[in-house]
Motif scaffolding. Structure first.
Motif, short mmCIF file in Angstrom:
data_model
loop_
_atom_site.label_atom_id
_atom_site.label_comp_id
_atom_site.label_asym_id
_atom_site.label_seq_id
_atom_site.Cartn_x
_atom_site.Cartn_y
_atom_site.Cartn_z
N UNK A 1 0.84 -1.20 0.00
CA UNK A 1 0.00 0.00 0.00
C UNK A 1 0.87 1.25 0.00
N UNK A 2 0.58 2.17 -0.92
CA UNK A 2 1.38 3.39 -1.00
C UNK A 2 0.70 4.51 -0.22
N UNK A 3 1.36 4.92 0.85
CA UNK A 3 0.89 6.03 1.68
C UNK A 3 1.75 7.23 1.34
N UNK A 4 1.11 8.36 1.04
CA UNK A 4 1.86 9.53 0.62
C UNK A 4 1.67 10.69 1.60
N UNK A 5 2.70 11.52 1.67
CA UNK A 5 2.65 12.73 2.49
C UNK A 5 2.39 13.91 1.58
N UNK A 6 1.28 14.57 1.81
CA UNK A 6 0.88 15.71 0.97
C UNK A 6 1.70 16.95 1.31
N UNK A 7 1.64 17.95 0.43
CA UNK A 7 2.34 19.22 0.67
C UNK A 7 1.87 19.87 1.97
N UNK A 8 0.63 19.59 2.35
CA UNK A 8 0.08 20.14 3.59
C UNK A 8 0.67 19.47 4.82
N UNK A 9 1.42 18.36 4.60
CA UNK A 9 1.98 17.62 5.72
C UNK A 9 1.09 16.49 6.18
N UNK A 10 -0.10 16.41 5.60
CA UNK A 10 -1.01 15.32 5.98
C UNK A 10 -0.69 14.04 5.21
N UNK A 11 -1.23 12.94 5.73
CA UNK A 11 -1.01 11.61 5.16
C UNK A 11 -2.30 11.12 4.50
N UNK A 12 -2.15 10.47 3.34
CA UNK A 12 -3.32 9.88 2.68
C UNK A 12 -2.87 8.70 1.83
N UNK A 13 -3.82 8.04 1.20
CA UNK A 13 -3.50 6.95 0.30
C UNK A 13 -3.35 7.47 -1.12
N UNK A 14 -2.40 6.94 -1.85
CA UNK A 14 -2.21 7.33 -3.24
C UNK A 14 -3.46 7.05 -4.07
N UNK A 15 -4.19 5.99 -3.70
CA UNK A 15 -5.40 5.64 -4.44
C UNK A 15 -6.49 6.70 -4.34
N UNK A 16 -6.41 7.58 -3.33
CA UNK A 16 -7.37 8.69 -3.24
C UNK A 16 -7.06 9.76 -4.28
N UNK A 17 -5.79 9.80 -4.68
CA UNK A 17 -5.33 10.85 -5.59
C UNK A 17 -5.20 10.37 -7.04
N UNK A 18 -5.48 9.08 -7.28
CA UNK A 18 -5.22 8.49 -8.59
C UNK A 18 -6.51 8.24 -9.36
N UNK A 19 -6.54 8.74 -10.62
CA UNK A 19 -7.67 8.48 -11.50
C UNK A 19 -7.73 6.99 -11.84
N UNK A 20 -8.93 6.47 -12.00
CA UNK A 20 -9.11 5.04 -12.28
C UNK A 20 -8.28 4.58 -13.47
N UNK A 21 -8.27 5.37 -14.55
CA UNK A 21 -7.55 4.96 -15.75
C UNK A 21 -6.04 5.07 -15.61
N UNK A 22 -5.57 5.71 -14.55
CA UNK A 22 -4.13 5.79 -14.29
C UNK A 22 -3.68 4.78 -13.23
#
Length: 268
Positions: A49-70
């Motif tokens: 699972x890819x967990x990413x740190x946003x520019x805001x400093x918060x943590x989220x999942x890459x899948x929240x930021x990824x378009x289905x076709x990508x």
């Protein structure tokens, strides 16, 4: 995957959270801290699972930021010679895609000394087919590298994911943390049908291939996925949108035919 880990990942799937809150929550889960330091995000990725740190400093999942076709998906199917308590995987088949574009395939028998007659009748696989096949640990090690941190997709994903997860842990390769998607659930929200078994959906969609063989069933799963995507509402854009939709959208299941009380098999 334990409930506490799943709850943490589901929280990240819903929203981004403060980095220190994430570390605090993860550090309270013994199954994680026994394996690695929670702040080491590369280890989360190694477990799927890819967990990413946003520019805001918060943590989220890459899948929240990824378009289905990508998104990178891995359509998986396994054949086994028994249940989880008394059997093992004897074949793995998988297709890796970016959205709907195929990238690679994985297919392997797994050595087992015995294949029960009922399994041979179902799959066509017999013990002779497995002579000389690589051992389970070897196949799982290669499969884990193939799977990477892609989204694990299967028809009745709970079975395939759970069996592979337990097998990986038995072999000392750690737990699976990959996001997962069930094409049974997705089909129920996008396809009007009375039955959602793989055979029924293949017939409905005109998919013609061998049934109950791992790679062929993974291909069928992929075909169902592609058809389902063509039926999605516009609001479903990201991978996490898709996973949520598959679990919560209104079911399109049609009533099944009723059998007459006379027991003659008449459809009312």
């Amino acid at each position: 995957m334990t409930h506490r880990i799943e709850n943490l990942i589901n929280l990240l799937a819903q929203k981004s959270i403060n980095y220190y809150d994430f570390i605090s929550k993860a550090s309270d889960i013994a199954e994680i801290t026994e394996l690695f330091e929670p702040k080491d995000l590369s280890m989360w990725r190694a477990l799927g699972i890819e967990i990413i740190k946003l520019d805001s400093g918060k943590i989220t999942l890459k899948t929240r930021e990824t378009d289905i076709l990508d998104e990178i998906f891995c359509f998986v199917d396994i054949e086994t010679n028994g249940g989880l308590s008394n059997g093992q995987i004897i074949e793995i088949g998988a297709i890796k895609t970016r959205g709907t574009q195929e990238l690679d395939r994985f297919e392997s028998f797994v050595y087992a000394p015995v294949v029960p007659e009922n399994i041979t009748e179902l799959t066509g696989i017999c013990a002779d087919d497995l002579v000389g096949a690589p051992p389970l640990a070897s196949v799982l090690e290669r499969f884990r590298l193939f799977l990477g941190d892609s989204v694990f997709v299967a028809h009745n994903v709970k079975f395939d994911y759970g069996f592979i997860d337990a097998s990986l842990q038995k072999c000392g390769f750690g737990m699976l943390l990959n996001r997962r998607l069930c094409t049974v659930e997705l089909a129920r929200r996008t396809i009007e049908a009375q039955r959602y078994g793989l055979g029924s959906l293949k017939e409905l969609l005109g998919v013609q291939n061998v049934h109950h063989r791992a790679l062929s069933d993974a291909v069928s799963c992929f075909e169902i996925f592609k058809f389902a995507l063509s039926r999605l509402p516009w609001s479903v854009q990201s991978t996490e949108d898709l996973i949520l939709f598959s679990k919560t959208a209104k079911s399109l299941a049609l009533p099944k035919p009723q059998i007459s009380e006379r027991g003659e098999g008449e459809i009312l």
